[in-house]
Write an enzyme that holds these catalytic residues in place. Structure first.
Site, PDB file in Angstrom:
ATOM      1  N   GLY A  33       0.865  -1.173   0.000  1.00 22.36           N
ATOM      2  CA  GLY A  33       0.000   0.000   0.000  1.00 22.36           C
ATOM      3  C   GLY A  33       0.901   1.223   0.000  1.00 22.36           C
ATOM      4  CB  SER A  34       0.207   4.842   0.077  1.00 27.67           C
ATOM      5  OG  SER A  34      -0.729   4.723   1.142  1.00 27.67           O
TER       6      SER A  34
ATOM      7  CD  GLU B 250       2.528  -0.906   3.458  1.00 24.77           C
ATOM      8  OE1 GLU B 250       1.773  -0.578   2.516  1.00 24.77           O
ATOM      9  OE2 GLU B 250       2.241  -0.704   4.660  1.00 24.77           O
TER      10      GLU B 250
ATOM     11  CD  GLU C  59      -3.581  -7.589   2.937  1.00 25.39           C
ATOM     12  OE1 GLU C  59      -4.664  -8.202   2.764  1.00 25.39           O
ATOM     13  OE2 GLU C  59      -3.385  -6.449   2.474  1.00 25.39           O
TER      14      GLU C  59
ATOM     15  CG  HIS D  35      -1.565  -1.151   3.238  1.00 20.61           C
ATOM     16  ND1 HIS D  35      -0.711  -0.079   3.314  1.00 20.61           N
ATOM     17  CD2 HIS D  35      -2.793  -0.636   3.035  1.00 20.61           C
ATOM     18  CE1 HIS D  35      -1.403   1.038   3.181  1.00 20.61           C
ATOM     19  NE2 HIS D  35      -2.667   0.733   3.019  1.00 20.61           N
TER      20      HIS D  35
ATOM     21  CG  HIS E 274     -11.108 -30.160  17.459  1.00 24.00           C
ATOM     22  ND1 HIS E 274     -11.349 -30.523  16.165  1.00 24.00           N
ATOM     23  CD2 HIS E 274     -11.841 -29.049  17.674  1.00 24.00           C
ATOM     24  CE1 HIS E 274     -12.197 -29.666  15.612  1.00 24.00           C
ATOM     25  NE2 HIS E 274     -12.514 -28.761  16.515  1.00 24.00           N
TER      26      HIS E 274
ATOM     27  N   GLY F  77      -5.836 -24.780  13.125  1.00 23.66           N
ATOM     28  CA  GLY F  77      -7.127 -25.170  12.545  1.00 23.66           C
ATOM     29  C   GLY F  77      -7.792 -24.062  11.755  1.00 23.66           C
TER      30      GLY F  77
HETATM   31  C1  TPP Z   1     -11.003 -19.466   9.195  1.00 28.22           C
HETATM   32  C2  TPP Z   1     -11.946 -20.585   9.538  1.00 28.22           C
HETATM   33  N1  TPP Z   1     -13.275 -20.412   9.375  1.00 28.22           N
HETATM   34  C3  TPP Z   1     -14.135 -21.409   9.665  1.00 28.22           C
HETATM   35  C4  TPP Z   1     -13.669 -22.607  10.152  1.00 28.22           C
HETATM   36  C5  TPP Z   1     -14.650 -23.711  10.561  1.00 28.22           C
HETATM   37  N2  TPP Z   1     -14.554 -24.905   9.707  1.00 28.22           N
HETATM   38  C6  TPP Z   1     -13.843 -25.992  10.117  1.00 28.22           C
HETATM   39  S1  TPP Z   1     -13.952 -27.257   9.043  1.00 28.22           S
HETATM   40  C7  TPP Z   1     -14.939 -26.380   8.011  1.00 28.22           C
HETATM   41  C8  TPP Z   1     -15.471 -27.009   6.768  1.00 28.22           C
HETATM   42  C9  TPP Z   1     -14.491 -27.147   5.657  1.00 28.22           C
HETATM   43  O1  TPP Z   1     -15.143 -27.738   4.572  1.00 28.22           O
HETATM   44  P1  TPP Z   1     -14.385 -28.338   3.346  1.00 28.22           P
HETATM   45  O2  TPP Z   1     -13.146 -27.589   3.079  1.00 28.22           O
HETATM   46  O3  TPP Z   1     -15.343 -28.442   2.235  1.00 28.22           O
HETATM   47  O4  TPP Z   1     -13.931 -29.798   3.813  1.00 28.22           O
HETATM   48  P2  TPP Z   1     -14.853 -31.035   4.227  1.00 28.22           P
HETATM   49  O5  TPP Z   1     -15.103 -30.918   5.693  1.00 28.22           O
HETATM   50  O6  TPP Z   1     -16.071 -30.994   3.405  1.00 28.22           O
HETATM   51  O7  TPP Z   1     -13.998 -32.242   3.950  1.00 28.22           O
HETATM   52  C10 TPP Z   1     -15.192 -25.099   8.507  1.00 28.22           C
HETATM   53  C11 TPP Z   1     -15.995 -24.066   7.821  1.00 28.22           C
HETATM   54  C12 TPP Z   1     -12.271 -22.727  10.345  1.00 28.22           C
HETATM   55  N3  TPP Z   1     -11.716 -23.836  10.855  1.00 28.22           N
HETATM   56  N4  TPP Z   1     -11.439 -21.712  10.009  1.00 28.22           N
END
Ligand code: TPP
Ligand code: MG
Length: 528
Positions: free
Chosen positions: A25-26, A28, A47, A70, A281, A401
């Protein structure tokens, strides 16, 4: 006069950092002015993608990666990716341009208000230099902070008028500084650990990502063979620390407290190397460890050691400690272990394909040293069962995750490992978080193979809804996306695949060319 700009580039060069991953951006532009010919700029269009590419590059190369974002908005866009980098101990030097010093106080447009606080708590160190003359020193500090154990991201905000200022001549002392960790075991600690392992009746190893990061997989093979101990990979695994076809390999630990406690029951000693204890988890209350089971964790990270809910911990260099144990642990007279039976083959020729078929086909056709990135969330367990990963640095997954990691990280890993082929297996939901990665792969001709597992749903969330016993949840399906058309829009060759033969042909074609490609596979979801 030598400028802050010239001195900083000289410092980066001397420290072996000549690639900048960024989105400008500006604020940088004065840093990027007269970009040196021996430096490479890798442009990402968002990003999260920039940090993801840098994260993959840092993890696969083992060297710190330099990022330029940025101001506050760019940093904000990168925070999800930063959560993964923080959890994977990725050495990232993240810089962001600040408004000119004269206008920070009035909060002119693009001021990064309270810049050093913005990325906390996902950085080891965060700073905005008090004066222009301090910039090279702060940059040097950032490089060493990111590189020292436990490695991790750091953040530096630099007002854009600083770059043209005169540098402090004393900055020359910074150029070739080395700062190294020297963190092996003392003789007494080594003797004690060797004795405990030697005396254990039925020890088990649990290995984590920092084994792979320390290049210590082979030492863990030796250790496991000397002990004839089964080897599990710590839950929610971001890397593969042990060959998945080795006779001692038992698989990926589940991510629940009770499930882990039960699986490790009967072992009198659990040795955890290079993992937090544990990255649980789903909430699965129960015994952390069964009666009669002791746990010792070796970690590079004092925070991981302190927050573990059970067991003893040793904070030190995971690679040095694994090497020492592999040398000194006595060879057991317990019988050698038999390998797990190979998973049942799945016969299916017409689609939508079961994920097992995709992984079996990949395992058959991909080079033995292929590197896999995984963000196909509902098929992770199948992937670990069915893919042979024998080499160091063969697998990466988002350590916190956070989706949007694997696509850009695959590009960064491929940049770091041009001699190996990188295959990113991405869910149709996950693909959307960092889809602009495709543009960077095309423009820099980075030959990553992207396999989109299109089951038209957030499959893992459907599974989790079952775990939590919640029904009638909205927002779990993502129909109507044509990934081949999206890829074409970014200039990438793409192939749509409906059955096994088409998948085989597509993989052969992808491996024959030195260019990125996207293969969209119609797959069955976890619930059919
Ligand atoms: C940034 C973010 N947003 C939302 C989630 C919640 N989340 C975990 S698994 C998932 C589904 C992913 O689906 P896909 O990539 O189609 O794989 P599938 O489970 O169908 O194999 C989501 C939305 C996350 N982990 N990270
Ligand atoms: Mg899906």
């Amino acid at each position: 006069m030598t400028t802050v700009h010239a001195t900083t580039y000289e410092l980066l060069r001397e420290q072996g950092i000549t690639t900048v991953f960024g989105n400008p951006g500006s604020n940088e532009l004065p840093f990027l002015k007269d970009f040196p010919k021996d430096f490479t700029y890798i442009l990402g269009l968002h990003e999260g993608v920039v940090v993801g590419i840098a994260d993959g590059y840092a993890q696969a190369s083992g060297h710190p990666a330099f990022v330029n974002l940025h101001s506050a908005a760019g940093t904000g866009n990168a925070m999800g990716a930063l959560s993964n980098a923080w959890n994977s101990h990725s050495p990232l030097i993240i810089t962001a341009g600040q408004q000119t010093r004269a206008m920070v106080g009035v909060e002119a447009l693009l001021t990064n208000v309270d810049a050093a606080n913005l990325p906390r708590p996902l950085v080891k160190w965060s700073y905005e230099p008090a004066s222009a003359q301090e910039v090279p020193h702060a940059m040097s500090r950032a490089i060493h902070m990111a590189s020292m154990a436990p490695r991790g991201p750091v953040y530096l905000s630099v007002p854009y008028d600083d770059w043209a200022r005169e540098a402090d001549p004393q900055s020359k002392h910074l150029l070739q500084r080395t700062v190294v960790n020297a963190g092996g075991l003392s003789d007494a600690l080594l003797a004690d650990l060797v004795e405990q392992l030697g005396n254990a009746r039925n020890p088990v190893l649990v290995l984590g990502p920092d084994v792979d990061a320390a290049d210590a997989n082979q030492h863990c093979v030796t250790l496991a063979e000397r002990l004839n101990a089964p080897v599990w990979v710590a839950p929610s695994a971001p890397r593969c620390p042990f060959p998945t076809r080795h006779a001692n390999f038992r698989g990926l630990l589940p991510a629940g407290i009770a499930a882990i406690g039960k699986l490790l029951e009967g072992h009198d000693l659990v040795l955890v190397l290079g993992a937090p204890v544990f990255r649980y988890h789903q909430y699965d209350p129960g015994q952390y460890l069964a009666e009669g089971t002791r746990l010792i964790a070796v970690t590079c990270d004092p925070l991981e050691a302190a927050r573990a809910p059970m067991g003893n911990a040793i904070v030190g260099d995971v690679g040095l400690i694994a090497t020492a144990l592999a040398q000194h642990v006595p060879v057991t007279d317990r019988p050698a272990l038999a390998a797990l039976p190979a998973p049942e083959p799945v016969q299916q020729s017409a689609g939508p394909l079961r994920p097992e078929v995709v992984f079996d086909t990949l395992d058959e056709i991909a080079p033995r040293d292929a590197i896999y990135l995984n963000e196909s969330t509902s098929t992770t367990a199948l992937m670990w069962q069915r893919l042979s990963m024998q080499h160091q640095g063969s697998y990466y997954f988002a350590a916190a995750g956070g989706l949007g990691f694997a696509m850009p990280a695959a590009v960064g890993v491929q940049l770091a490992k041009p001699e190996r082929r990188v295959i990113a297996v991405i869910g149709d939901g996950s693909a959307n978080y960092s889809i602009t990665t495709l543009w960077t792969a095309v423009q820099y001709n980075i030959p990553t193979i992207f396999i989109i597992m299109n089951n038209r749903t957030y499959g893992a969330l459907r599974w989790f809804a079952g775990v939590l016993e919640v029904e009638n949840v909205p927002g779990l399906d993502v129909p109507g996306i044509d990934f081949c058309s999206v890829a074409k829009g970014y200039g990438m060759r793409s192939i749509k695949v409906e059955d096994r033969v088409q998948l085989e042909d597509a993989l052969h074609e992808a491996l024959a060319v030195n260019a990125p490609i996207l293969i969209e596979v119609s797959t069955l979801g976890p619930l059919g």
